[in-house]
Design a protein around this motif. Structure first.
Motif, short mmCIF file in Angstrom:
data_model
loop_
_atom_site.label_atom_id
_atom_site.label_comp_id
_atom_site.label_asym_id
_atom_site.label_seq_id
_atom_site.Cartn_x
_atom_site.Cartn_y
_atom_site.Cartn_z
N SER A 1 21.61 -0.58 2.52
CA SER A 1 22.32 -1.81 2.15
C SER A 1 22.21 -2.95 3.16
N GLU A 2 22.03 -2.65 4.45
CA GLU A 2 22.02 -3.71 5.46
C GLU A 2 20.62 -3.95 6.01
N GLN A 3 20.42 -5.14 6.56
CA GLN A 3 19.14 -5.47 7.18
C GLN A 3 19.01 -4.68 8.49
N LEU A 4 17.97 -3.87 8.60
CA LEU A 4 17.81 -2.99 9.75
C LEU A 4 16.36 -2.99 10.22
N ARG A 5 16.20 -2.93 11.53
CA ARG A 5 14.88 -2.72 12.13
C ARG A 5 14.76 -1.23 12.42
N LEU A 6 13.85 -0.58 11.71
CA LEU A 6 13.74 0.87 11.73
C LEU A 6 12.44 1.31 12.39
N MET B 1 11.47 -0.90 0.76
CA MET B 1 12.85 -1.36 0.86
C MET B 1 12.93 -2.71 1.55
N SER B 2 13.43 -3.70 0.84
CA SER B 2 13.43 -5.08 1.36
C SER B 2 14.39 -5.27 2.53
N ASN B 3 15.36 -4.38 2.69
CA ASN B 3 16.33 -4.53 3.79
C ASN B 3 15.82 -3.95 5.10
N LEU B 4 14.67 -3.25 5.07
CA LEU B 4 14.16 -2.61 6.28
C LEU B 4 12.97 -3.36 6.86
N GLU B 5 13.01 -3.59 8.16
CA GLU B 5 11.80 -3.96 8.90
C GLU B 5 11.27 -2.63 9.43
N TYR B 6 10.28 -2.11 8.73
CA TYR B 6 9.88 -0.71 8.88
C TYR B 6 8.64 -0.58 9.74
N ILE B 7 8.78 0.14 10.86
CA ILE B 7 7.66 0.37 11.78
C ILE B 7 7.50 1.87 11.97
N THR B 8 6.28 2.35 11.84
CA THR B 8 6.00 3.78 12.02
C THR B 8 5.15 3.98 13.27
N THR B 9 5.34 5.14 13.91
CA THR B 9 4.58 5.42 15.12
C THR B 9 4.30 6.91 15.26
N ASP C 1 17.51 -0.91 15.38
CA ASP C 1 18.83 -0.58 14.85
C ASP C 1 18.93 0.90 14.51
N VAL C 2 17.84 1.44 14.00
CA VAL C 2 17.81 2.84 13.56
C VAL C 2 16.51 3.49 14.02
N ILE C 3 16.59 4.72 14.49
CA ILE C 3 15.40 5.49 14.86
C ILE C 3 15.46 6.84 14.15
N LEU C 4 14.41 7.16 13.42
CA LEU C 4 14.26 8.49 12.83
C LEU C 4 13.17 9.22 13.59
N CYS C 5 13.53 10.34 14.18
CA CYS C 5 12.58 11.13 14.98
C CYS C 5 12.84 12.60 14.67
N ASN C 6 12.26 13.05 13.57
CA ASN C 6 12.60 14.35 13.03
C ASN C 6 11.47 15.35 13.15
N HIS C 7 11.80 16.51 13.74
CA HIS C 7 10.83 17.59 13.98
C HIS C 7 9.63 17.07 14.77
N VAL C 8 9.96 16.36 15.85
CA VAL C 8 8.97 15.83 16.78
C VAL C 8 9.19 16.41 18.18
N LEU C 9 10.44 16.43 18.65
CA LEU C 9 10.72 16.77 20.05
C LEU C 9 10.31 18.19 20.41
#
Length: 254
Positions: free
Chosen positions: A87-92, A108-116, A140-148
């Motif tokens: 729902s909110e504008q987020l840099r992900l 998703m238009s609310n996300l500034e979506y960057i992958t690495t 604003d948000v970091i997803l780092c799943n099954h990486v560490l």
């Protein structure tokens, strides 16, 4: 089928698996159409899900349509129902982007979506998680799943994640975890792939995380919420969505 999937997972390099899956996925989704199990990510239903696992195969866990696993579907439900993610504008920033999410997040238009990632063909930025090319407090948000669990120096990786997260931001850092184990186990002398798979659960894992994982995140500076989200869902929904009952979502904030 279990044996075939196990052989493919252990022989075919992950980047190639990602490319091949685009061809195989629609065929599997068509063949397994049904009504018993549903993938909440796309709403499609099947008579069964597929098996998955590098070592011990788990039955009925891989969605034929999105290729999501238990953790992906649980995360989707949590983000959808408990956060501002949709729902909110987020840099992900999304590490090692999963196919189940990649195209959906991109649209998703609310996300500034960057992958690495270092190797994924889906990564916008090829980068080492221990030496990231991003500014302090950038996301604003970091997803780092099954990486560490793949990273020899996970302390340095966690420090980098903390550095680039904005104050007030949040992250979700899922890992394969043995909740019956109090302390994390790692042994750098184990280099044989078969031995790694036997001990760590996968040939390219370097540790088995225990319950102390949450406190390690706290020692870096994160606030950590250990979310057992399946307790908020009925048993029938846990079964319908093929979730892993009792799996903890590590939600961190700064």
């Amino acid at each position: 089928m279990k044996k075939i999937f196990k052989i493919i997972l252990n022989i075919v390099p992950r980047p190639l698996l990602i490319r091949l899956s685009y061809v195989v996925r629609p065929i599997l989704a068509f063949l397994l159409k049904g009504k018993k199990f549903t993938d909440p990510i796309d709403g499609k239903s099947f008579k069964t899900f597929l098996p998955y696992g590098y070592g011990t195969q788990r039955h009925n866990v891989l969605s034929p349509s999105t290729l999501s696993l238990e953790r992906h579907r649980l995360l989707w439900l949590y983000l959808q129902q408990e956060t501002n993610f949709f729902s909110e504008q987020l840099r992900l920033l999304h590490f090692a982007p999963e196919q189940a999410f990649y195209k959906r997040f991109r649209k998703m238009s609310n996300l500034e979506y960057i992958t690495t990632d270092l190797y994924s063909p889906l990564a916008d930025v090829k980068a080492d998680i221990c030496d990231l090319p991003f500014k302090d407090e950038e996301f604003d948000v970091i997803l780092c799943n099954h990486v560490l669990e793949h990273i020899p120096d996970d302390t340095k990786a966690m420090q980098e994640l903390y550095r680039i997260l904005k104050p007030g931001g949040y992250g979700i850092f899922q890992i394969p975890q043995d909740l019956n184990r109090e302390t994390t186990f790692e042994d750098n002398s184990i280099t044989d792939k078969k031995e790694r798979a036997k001990i760590f659960g996968q040939y390219d894992h370097v540790r088995v995380y225990g319950r102390d994982y949450f406190n390690k995140l706290r020692s870096i500076g994160f606030k950590v919420d250990e979310v057992d989200y399946t307790t908020t869902l009925s048993d029938s929904l846990v079964e319908k969505y093929c979730l892993a009952k009792g799996e903890i979502i590590p939600v961190v904030s700064k």
